[in-house]
Design a protein around this motif. Sequence first.
Motif, PDB file in Angstrom:
ATOM      1  N   MET A  11      -2.799  -8.624  -7.240  1.00  0.00           N
ATOM      2  CA  MET A  11      -2.924  -7.681  -6.240  1.00  0.00           C
ATOM      3  C   MET A  11      -3.232  -6.433  -6.836  1.00  0.00           C
ATOM      4  O   MET A  11      -2.714  -5.931  -7.950  1.00  0.00           O
ATOM      5  CB  MET A  11      -1.675  -7.626  -5.237  1.00  0.00           C
ATOM      6  N   THR A  12      -4.358  -5.559  -6.258  1.00  0.00           N
ATOM      7  CA  THR A  12      -4.482  -4.032  -6.617  1.00  0.00           C
ATOM      8  C   THR A  12      -4.450  -3.300  -5.150  1.00  0.00           C
ATOM      9  O   THR A  12      -5.043  -3.603  -4.556  1.00  0.00           O
ATOM     10  CB  THR A  12      -5.718  -3.922  -7.372  1.00  0.00           C
ATOM     11  N   ALA A  13      -3.742  -2.155  -5.431  1.00  0.00           N
ATOM     12  CA  ALA A  13      -3.612  -1.196  -4.361  1.00  0.00           C
ATOM     13  C   ALA A  13      -4.191   0.027  -5.006  1.00  0.00           C
ATOM     14  O   ALA A  13      -3.687   0.583  -5.782  1.00  0.00           O
ATOM     15  CB  ALA A  13      -2.227  -1.119  -3.641  1.00  0.00           C
ATOM     16  N   GLU A  14      -4.941   0.728  -3.987  1.00  0.00           N
ATOM     17  CA  GLU A  14      -5.646   2.180  -4.324  1.00  0.00           C
ATOM     18  C   GLU A  14      -5.906   2.894  -2.888  1.00  0.00           C
ATOM     19  O   GLU A  14      -6.437   2.329  -2.326  1.00  0.00           O
ATOM     20  CB  GLU A  14      -6.724   1.920  -5.096  1.00  0.00           C
ATOM     21  N   PHE A  40      -9.407 -11.086  -0.677  1.00  0.00           N
ATOM     22  CA  PHE A  40      -9.128 -10.476   0.351  1.00  0.00           C
ATOM     23  C   PHE A  40      -9.268  -9.039   0.421  1.00  0.00           C
ATOM     24  O   PHE A  40      -8.651  -8.512  -0.756  1.00  0.00           O
ATOM     25  CB  PHE A  40      -7.747 -10.959   1.193  1.00  0.00           C
ATOM     26  N   LEU A  41      -9.681  -8.068   1.291  1.00  0.00           N
ATOM     27  CA  LEU A  41      -9.475  -6.667   1.028  1.00  0.00           C
ATOM     28  C   LEU A  41      -8.892  -6.207   2.536  1.00  0.00           C
ATOM     29  O   LEU A  41      -9.409  -6.572   3.494  1.00  0.00           O
ATOM     30  CB  LEU A  41     -10.969  -6.263   0.903  1.00  0.00           C
ATOM     31  N   ALA A  42      -7.843  -5.496   2.154  1.00  0.00           N
ATOM     32  CA  ALA A  42      -7.326  -4.883   3.425  1.00  0.00           C
ATOM     33  C   ALA A  42      -7.425  -3.418   3.588  1.00  0.00           C
ATOM     34  O   ALA A  42      -7.153  -2.941   2.527  1.00  0.00           O
ATOM     35  CB  ALA A  42      -5.791  -5.543   3.554  1.00  0.00           C
ATOM     36  N   GLN A  43      -7.785  -2.838   4.707  1.00  0.00           N
ATOM     37  CA  GLN A  43      -7.791  -1.316   4.670  1.00  0.00           C
ATOM     38  C   GLN A  43      -6.524  -0.980   5.682  1.00  0.00           C
ATOM     39  O   GLN A  43      -6.215  -1.741   6.729  1.00  0.00           O
ATOM     40  CB  GLN A  43      -8.824  -0.732   5.305  1.00  0.00           C
ATOM     41  N   LEU A  44      -5.665  -0.036   5.137  1.00  0.00           N
ATOM     42  CA  LEU A  44      -4.589   0.370   6.120  1.00  0.00           C
ATOM     43  C   LEU A  44      -4.753   1.682   6.707  1.00  0.00           C
ATOM     44  O   LEU A  44      -5.156   2.601   5.902  1.00  0.00           O
ATOM     45  CB  LEU A  44      -3.333   0.197   5.227  1.00  0.00           C
ATOM     46  N   ARG A  45      -3.958   1.860   7.729  1.00  0.00           N
ATOM     47  CA  ARG A  45      -3.848   3.224   8.140  1.00  0.00           C
ATOM     48  C   ARG A  45      -2.571   3.207   8.943  1.00  0.00           C
ATOM     49  O   ARG A  45      -2.333   2.334   9.882  1.00  0.00           O
ATOM     50  CB  ARG A  45      -4.866   3.626   9.386  1.00  0.00           C
ATOM     51  N   LYS A  48      -0.407  -0.156   9.312  1.00  0.00           N
ATOM     52  CA  LYS A  48      -0.908  -1.383  10.040  1.00  0.00           C
ATOM     53  C   LYS A  48      -2.442  -1.474   9.439  1.00  0.00           C
ATOM     54  O   LYS A  48      -3.177  -0.782   8.899  1.00  0.00           O
ATOM     55  CB  LYS A  48      -1.099  -0.898  11.530  1.00  0.00           C
ATOM     56  N   ILE A  49      -2.704  -2.814   9.227  1.00  0.00           N
ATOM     57  CA  ILE A  49      -4.160  -3.230   8.867  1.00  0.00           C
ATOM     58  C   ILE A  49      -4.998  -2.769   9.837  1.00  0.00           C
ATOM     59  O   ILE A  49      -5.041  -3.283  10.832  1.00  0.00           O
ATOM     60  CB  ILE A  49      -4.096  -4.806   8.522  1.00  0.00           C
ATOM     61  N   THR A  50      -6.199  -2.194   9.235  1.00  0.00           N
ATOM     62  CA  THR A  50      -7.327  -1.729  10.342  1.00  0.00           C
ATOM     63  C   THR A  50      -8.461  -2.244  10.124  1.00  0.00           C
ATOM     64  O   THR A  50      -9.443  -2.340  10.850  1.00  0.00           O
ATOM     65  CB  THR A  50      -7.541  -0.367  10.287  1.00  0.00           C
ATOM     66  N   ARG A  51      -8.786  -3.032   8.755  1.00  0.00           N
ATOM     67  CA  ARG A  51      -9.835  -3.855   8.679  1.00  0.00           C
ATOM     68  C   ARG A  51      -9.571  -4.832   7.471  1.00  0.00           C
ATOM     69  O   ARG A  51      -8.678  -4.948   6.831  1.00  0.00           O
ATOM     70  CB  ARG A  51     -10.908  -2.937   8.093  1.00  0.00           C
ATOM     71  N   TRP A  52     -10.119  -6.063   7.784  1.00  0.00           N
ATOM     72  CA  TRP A  52      -9.791  -7.078   6.821  1.00  0.00           C
ATOM     73  C   TRP A  52     -11.113  -7.752   6.408  1.00  0.00           C
ATOM     74  O   TRP A  52     -11.943  -8.329   7.410  1.00  0.00           O
ATOM     75  CB  TRP A  52      -8.872  -8.282   7.479  1.00  0.00           C
TER      76      TRP A  52
END
Length: 75
Positions: A11-14, A40-45, A48-52
């Motif tokens: 896992m990598t978070a940036e 998997f690539l998740a975008q958060l705001r 909450k996950i806003t894009r998967w």
Amino acid sequence: PEGITFTIHGMTAEGDRVAVEAESLGRHVSGKMYNNKYHFLAQLRDGKITRWTEYCDTELITDILCGGQRPEGTA
């Protein structure tokens, strides 16, 4: 029949993005083993996950989970 397991290999978070490398393993009702690799690539705001987005071997899905059935006119 026995369920499916997912193993996270990395896992990598940036910033607001989290990338996950994973693998699934399970036996299909046909008796064939289903073993796929994923990214998997998740975008958060605001927590909450806003894009998967999911990348995996769709041919393996067709062969194992769909019994090899493809729409007419495809190879």
